[in-house]
Design an enzyme around this catalytic site. Structure first.
Site: not given
Ligand code: IFM
Length: 783
Positions: A364-365, A494, A606-607
């Site tokens: 999805w990046d 994640e 994580k994000q």
């Molecule tokens: O898509 C990302 C995910 O959101 C976090 N881990 C790495 C993936 C690839 O960049």
């Protein structure tokens, strides 16, 4: 986050390694990588470097091996196969022998050295003087480019000068399929070793100045063709010999080198891959290379410059007064351009074409982090990314059926060719939000470009097939007042998996469902035949759109009145806090130091998750809501994902936390250049690179698209004097140039454009016209 500083010089347009840094050889092989969206070539030396045998690699976008995923304990519907981007034969290999001594930086004495990547010309230079163990001094200047105008070609150019000796020089040039690969690791972000028996050498050619290898990848059906053609110029006669074994073909040029007399070698390398049964022959390769060699290296260098001039003219982001950030920004945009698949059948991998981390998978990046840069600078490239999603719809439909979704499609969390490759479903397949992310990108694309042909022919199908999923996996929950709930999903964060009602997912699904209704109504009104054909093709019932709207109207969004925030999901706020105080610095990233279950049962992110939703659906939320959520989630976020800091920078800007916004931006802008996540040796982080552009354009310049109008509210962070960039919107090209006092908007070309600066409407009515507006007080003027 431990900082490992590569010692590269700061320069606004270049990356310069002023002296050889053996400890960073592998890292620099990523940073100095070149690509053209099809071929990706790591910046390893042509002669190799023995202490780092795994640093090299060459990749072709969309070309992979397929391998069954082996599970200790499998279950129904688990992803069956992995698709792994292959490292294809090394066509740049060149060994230089001076009498019996082989040139290698692992031996002898390096008297002088510089490696330089010029982002304006696209050329990688290396210049050195080296003294052999027996005292011969050689000067070498090499240049390299991966052609932006010839998809299948890269070219190398070497100039050798024996400074103080006469000797027999042997130049052994190879196409080498025997690349070393690293051992298996426990880090899920790295690629695993490939089964070499899967790749069979079918044919070789070593004749005249040509070399070629044809290989078959059995698991995926790809045929690979790699060829090389040489042009040697020197003062003496030159003889040739050939070597062929089961993984390489080589030609040796032997000549009597004389002191001070230069030897010139140009090597043209071609890569082809086919999967449609059309064979690739050695003759085809050498004919192609013969044709390419009609142009000299200088000609390709001039074409490269022109292609990059064009790229930078529309895409450059000038940051005044800070070369460190400027270098980071240009480096990121340059790599994005090199990594992006063209033509609608390939995409952009998490690591681009610079390394095999994440096995070359697309995530999805693309849609959320990378596509906006291309959309506003080169929309035809953004269109290709969405066309790729259309091309994998059949695979996405099949995947949906495997997950008991009877209608519609489920896009793969990670893939190359379309098949779901995520072997770890809690933080993979369960990220259903990918469907909404793709639809969001379609919407952005269509709003910015007005490309109704795309919407009619492909976009509508992507959006509608994706939207049907929500009705299948969600339900009206009587225990929540019959609101529409979506259970057992993983949001972007994640470190929190398999939850009910992830705020981001529900928010994005709601927008997706409304958009699907809008698109279908539009299609019926504007292209009734296409609407009917689509309905028939996908078996769309007449009452489905009404059901989408009902679900969207009833979508449940978790809220916590006491804290005044949106809980990340139904359970998040009930979990214990992560003990940050007692987490040693070397235990980050948490994913490499704690079992997932330990992480999942805590409030730790994580994000960006909730705050990403607040950014993407910005107009639905007030600044105060954004601030409260930022205040809550930011201290609980590790930013162990490189997708996190940019979103925090944008929201920090919006809520007036300017120092934080700058600090996050600094990390994002130089994430790879400074190797801030300590894994750039495995490849760049393309989402983070796209995030740099977002930070500037949507963060500091405050750009938002509301309906058909671009809104801005520029601020200048400390440490910058100003910035300037261009955007393409519909038929117009707009330039924004901001400094501390004011912003100048110029209509560079195209149709009249109305925009808003800090809420004030400005009309640019003709090309060449500029309007200047004073910077606003940010807090008052937030849009
Ligand atoms: O898509 C990302 C995910 O959101 C976090 N881990 C790495 C993936 C690839 O960049």
């Amino acid at each position: 986050m431990q900082q490992q500083q590569p010692k590269l010089q700061v320069h606004p347009w270049e990356l310069v390694e002023p002296e050889f840094q053996p400890q960073d050889y592998n890292l620099n092989a990523t940073l100095f990588a070149l690509g053209n969206g099809f071929i990706g070539l790591r910046g390893a030396f042509e002669e190799g470097y023995e202490p780092e045998p795994f640093a090299d690699g060459c990749y072709l976008n969309g070309v992979y091996a397929s391998e069954p995923i082996t599970y200790g304990e499998s279950a129904y519907g688990y992803a069956k196969n992995n698709q792994r981007m292959l490292s294809v034969p090394n066509g740049k290999a060149l060994q230089i022998w001076l009498d019996g001594e082989r040139f290698s930086l692992a031996e002898g004495t390096l008297l002088d050295y510089e490696r330089r990547l010029d982002m304006a010309s696209g050329l990688l230079h290396r210049k050195l003087r080296w003294r052999s163990p027996q005292g011969k001094t050689l000067e070498l200047h090499s240049r390299r480019l991966v052609s932006l105008t010839e998809k299948h070609l890269y070219a190398l150019d070497f100039r050798l000068i024996p400074l103080d000796f006469d000797a027999e020089v042997r130049l052994v040039s190879s196409v080498d399929a025997g690349l070393a690969q690293a051992e298996k690791s426990d880090d899920p972000r790295l690629a695993s070793p490939i089964d070499s028996s899967d790749i069979q050498l079918q044919k070789t050619l070593a004749e005249g100045d040509s070399l070629a290898l044809i290989q078959k990848v059995h698991s995926s059906g790809f045929t690979l063709g790699t060829g090389a053609l040489h042009r040697v110029e020197c003062a003496s006669d030159c003889t040739r010999r050939y070597f062929v074994d089961d993984c390489r073909v080589s030609v040796e040029y032997r000549l009597a080198a004389q002191r001070g007399k230069p030897i010139q070698l140009t090597k043209y390398v071609a890569h082809f891959a086919s999967r449609d049964g059309s064979a690739i022959s050695t003759t085809q390769l050498s004919d192609y290379l013969e044709r390419c060699s009609g142009k000299h290296f200088e000609d390709y260098a001039a074409l490269q410059r022109r292609a990059l001039d064009e790229f930078w003219a529309g895409s450059d982001l000038e940051l005044r007064g800070n070369d460190t950030l400027q270098q980071g920004m240009r480096f990121n945009l340059f790599h994005l351009f090199q990594s992006l698949g063209r033509g609608g059948r390939t995409n952009i991998a998490a690591k681009g074409l610079s390394g095999d981390g994440y096995e070359g998978h697309y995530f999805w990046d693309t849609e959320i982090y990378i596509l906006p840069f291309f959309l506003y600078t080169q929309p035809q490239l953004a269109r290709g990314l969405l066309e790729y999603r259309h091309s994998i719809l059949d695979a996405a439909r099949s995947r949906a059926r495997e997950l008991a979704v009877k209608k519609g499609a489920l896009f793969p969390w990670r893939t190359i060719g379309g098949e779901e490759c995520s072997a770890y479903y809690p933080a993979g397949t369960a990220q259903f939000h990918i469907n909404a992310d793709i639809a969001y990108a379609v919407r952005q694309y269509c709003s910015v470009t007005g490309d109704t042909d795309f919407l009619r022919d492909k976009g509508a199908e992507i959006v509608i097939e994706g939207a049907r999923l929500w009705l299948e996996i969600g339900h009206y929950n009587p225990r929540r007042n019959n609101q529409f709930c979506i259970n057992e999903v993983t949001g972007p964060d994640e470190y929190t998996a398999l939850v009910d009602n992830n705020f981001y997912t529900n928010l994005m699904a709601r927008a997706h469902l409304y958009y699907a209704c809008e698109v279908y109504e539009w299609l019926q009104a504007q292209a009734p035949q296409a609407a009917a054909a689509l309905a028939q093709r996908i078996g769309l019932d007449a009452d489905e759109p009404a059901a989408w709207r009902r679900a969207a109207d009833a979508m449940y969004l978790p809220q916590d009145e006491t804290l005044g925030i949106y809980p990340q999901d139904d359970s998040f706020l009930g979990k214990p806090e992560w003990d940050f105080e007692n987490t040693p610095a070397d235990h980050y990233p948490l994913l490499l130091n704690y079992h997932p279950l330990v992480i999942y049962r805590h409030q730790v992110c994580k994000q960006a998750d909730v705050i990403l939703g607040l950014f993407l659906q910005s107009p639905e939320f007030t600044v105060e809501q954004k601030r409260r959520n930022f205040d809550y989630y930011e201290p609980r976020t590790t930013h162990d994902s490189t997708l996190s800091a940019c979103i925090h920078s944008i929201i920090a800007n919006e809520v007036g936390y300017h120092e934080k916004a700058l600090s996050y931006f600094q990390q994002v802008a130089r994430m790879d250049l400074d190797n801030l996540h300590n894994n750039t040796q495995h490849g760049i982080h393309t989402a983070c690179m796209g995030g740099t552009w977002l930070c500037l354009v949507q963060g500091f310049a405050g750009m938002r698209l509301h309906g058909d109008t671009l809104h801005f509210n520029p601020t200048i962070p400390d440490g910058l004097q100003g910035y300037r960039f261009r955007l393409q919107f519909r038929e117009s090209i707009l330039e924004l140039d901001a400094d501390r006092e004011s912003t100048r908007y110029t209509l560079v070309s195209g149709a009249p454009l109305t925009l808003r600066h800090a809420g004030e409407s400005l009309l640019l009515s003709q090309p060449g016209q500029s309007l200047t507006a004073q910077q606003a007080n940010v807090q008052e003027a937030l849009v």
